[in-house]
Design a protein around this motif. Structure first.
Motif, PDB file in Angstrom:
ATOM      1  N   GLY A  58     -16.413  -6.120  -1.147  1.00  0.00           N
ATOM      2  CA  GLY A  58     -17.712  -5.481  -0.943  1.00  0.00           C
ATOM      3  C   GLY A  58     -18.026  -5.284   0.532  1.00  0.00           C
ATOM      4  O   GLY A  58     -18.472  -4.214   0.954  1.00  0.00           O
ATOM      5  N   ALA A  59     -17.797  -6.315   1.335  1.00  0.00           N
ATOM      6  CA  ALA A  59     -18.056  -6.218   2.771  1.00  0.00           C
ATOM      7  C   ALA A  59     -17.148  -5.177   3.421  1.00  0.00           C
ATOM      8  O   ALA A  59     -17.580  -4.428   4.303  1.00  0.00           O
ATOM      9  CB  ALA A  59     -17.862  -7.586   3.436  1.00  0.00           C
ATOM     10  N   MET A  60     -15.907  -5.121   2.970  1.00  0.00           N
ATOM     11  CA  MET A  60     -14.975  -4.127   3.514  1.00  0.00           C
ATOM     12  C   MET A  60     -15.452  -2.716   3.170  1.00  0.00           C
ATOM     13  O   MET A  60     -15.377  -1.808   4.009  1.00  0.00           O
ATOM     14  CB  MET A  60     -13.566  -4.355   2.965  1.00  0.00           C
ATOM     15  N   GLY A  61     -15.945  -2.516   1.973  1.00  0.00           N
ATOM     16  CA  GLY A  61     -16.445  -1.202   1.568  1.00  0.00           C
ATOM     17  C   GLY A  61     -17.661  -0.781   2.377  1.00  0.00           C
ATOM     18  O   GLY A  61     -17.758   0.373   2.814  1.00  0.00           O
ATOM     19  N   VAL A  62     -18.574  -1.708   2.609  1.00  0.00           N
ATOM     20  CA  VAL A  62     -19.764  -1.408   3.402  1.00  0.00           C
ATOM     21  C   VAL A  62     -19.370  -1.062   4.835  1.00  0.00           C
ATOM     22  O   VAL A  62     -19.891  -0.105   5.427  1.00  0.00           O
ATOM     23  CB  VAL A  62     -20.756  -2.597   3.363  1.00  0.00           C
ATOM     24  N   ALA A  63     -18.446  -1.826   5.399  1.00  0.00           N
ATOM     25  CA  ALA A  63     -17.985  -1.542   6.765  1.00  0.00           C
ATOM     26  C   ALA A  63     -17.337  -0.162   6.845  1.00  0.00           C
ATOM     27  O   ALA A  63     -17.588   0.598   7.791  1.00  0.00           O
ATOM     28  CB  ALA A  63     -17.004  -2.622   7.222  1.00  0.00           C
ATOM     29  N   ALA A 118     -20.060   6.959   8.334  1.00  0.00           N
ATOM     30  CA  ALA A 118     -21.368   7.517   8.680  1.00  0.00           C
ATOM     31  C   ALA A 118     -21.472   7.781  10.179  1.00  0.00           C
ATOM     32  O   ALA A 118     -22.172   8.695  10.610  1.00  0.00           O
ATOM     33  CB  ALA A 118     -22.484   6.577   8.223  1.00  0.00           C
ATOM     34  N   LEU A 119     -20.758   6.996  10.974  1.00  0.00           N
ATOM     35  CA  LEU A 119     -20.742   7.172  12.423  1.00  0.00           C
ATOM     36  C   LEU A 119     -19.706   8.202  12.857  1.00  0.00           C
ATOM     37  O   LEU A 119     -19.571   8.475  14.045  1.00  0.00           O
ATOM     38  CB  LEU A 119     -20.458   5.831  13.114  1.00  0.00           C
ATOM     39  N   GLY A 120     -18.981   8.738  11.892  1.00  0.00           N
ATOM     40  CA  GLY A 120     -17.964   9.733  12.213  1.00  0.00           C
ATOM     41  C   GLY A 120     -16.667   9.121  12.714  1.00  0.00           C
ATOM     42  O   GLY A 120     -15.834   9.806  13.299  1.00  0.00           O
ATOM     43  N   ILE A 121     -16.505   7.852  12.493  1.00  0.00           N
ATOM     44  CA  ILE A 121     -15.289   7.154  12.921  1.00  0.00           C
ATOM     45  C   ILE A 121     -14.393   6.990  11.693  1.00  0.00           C
ATOM     46  O   ILE A 121     -14.826   6.441  10.679  1.00  0.00           O
ATOM     47  CB  ILE A 121     -15.622   5.762  13.511  1.00  0.00           C
ATOM     48  N   GLY A 122     -13.174   7.488  11.781  1.00  0.00           N
ATOM     49  CA  GLY A 122     -12.257   7.359  10.650  1.00  0.00           C
ATOM     50  C   GLY A 122     -11.894   5.911  10.417  1.00  0.00           C
ATOM     51  O   GLY A 122     -11.625   5.166  11.350  1.00  0.00           O
ATOM     52  N   ALA A 123     -11.945   5.514   9.189  1.00  0.00           N
ATOM     53  CA  ALA A 123     -11.568   4.147   8.825  1.00  0.00           C
ATOM     54  C   ALA A 123     -10.235   4.205   8.106  1.00  0.00           C
ATOM     55  O   ALA A 123     -10.108   4.883   7.091  1.00  0.00           O
ATOM     56  CB  ALA A 123     -12.634   3.512   7.950  1.00  0.00           C
ATOM     57  N   GLU A 124      -9.262   3.494   8.639  1.00  0.00           N
ATOM     58  CA  GLU A 124      -7.951   3.469   7.982  1.00  0.00           C
ATOM     59  C   GLU A 124      -8.045   2.662   6.702  1.00  0.00           C
ATOM     60  O   GLU A 124      -8.743   1.660   6.631  1.00  0.00           O
ATOM     61  CB  GLU A 124      -6.908   2.825   8.898  1.00  0.00           C
ATOM     62  N   THR A 125      -7.325   3.111   5.709  1.00  0.00           N
ATOM     63  CA  THR A 125      -7.247   2.349   4.465  1.00  0.00           C
ATOM     64  C   THR A 125      -5.877   1.711   4.389  1.00  0.00           C
ATOM     65  O   THR A 125      -4.886   2.280   4.835  1.00  0.00           O
ATOM     66  CB  THR A 125      -7.476   3.244   3.230  1.00  0.00           C
TER      67      THR A 125
END
Length: 117
Positions: free
Chosen positions: A64-69, A75-82
């Motif tokens: 859950g915390a990982m999903g929120v992060a 939302a900030l326009g920063i790509g999050a690697e999966t």
């Protein structure tokens, strides 16, 4: 004391699990666990035995915390690697005999009734 703590956690989760089944009008086939307590294999086996259903946990304890992060970064326009699909470990009921599970559940229900009456 430790065993009683584990049982209390498992039984509280079971209360919610069975209430969900009742509200839905159909049985749930298992539980997908995350959070700090899910890192404890004894706890996950006990949960499976109390529910009498399989319990699975991923290799990430705080999904859950990982999903929120990840959502905040997006939302900030920063790509999050999966990291791809997390591995899972499955716990199958069977370590606790049915009579023992029933005894634990009955004592829990009696204790809840005493403190809520």
């Amino acid at each position: 004391v430790a065993r009683a703590t584990f049982e209390a956690i498992a039984l509280q989760i079971a209360d919610v699990f069975f209430a969900m089944e009742k509200d839905m009008g159909s049985p749930l086939t298992g539980l997908l666990a995350d959070g700090g307590a899910s890192a404890n294999s004894f706890m996950m086996q006990l949960q499976s035995d109390i529910l009498d259903r399989p319990v699975s946990r991923g290799d990430q304890a705080e999904v859950g915390a990982m999903g929120v992060a990840r959502m905040a970064l997006q939302a900030l326009g920063i790509g999050a690697e999966t990291s791809g699909h997390a591995g899972t470990q499955n716990f199958i009921p069977g370590q606790l005999a049915g009579a023992e599970r029933d005894r634990i559940s009955r004592r829990w229900a009696e204790a809840v009734t005493r403190v809520t009456s």
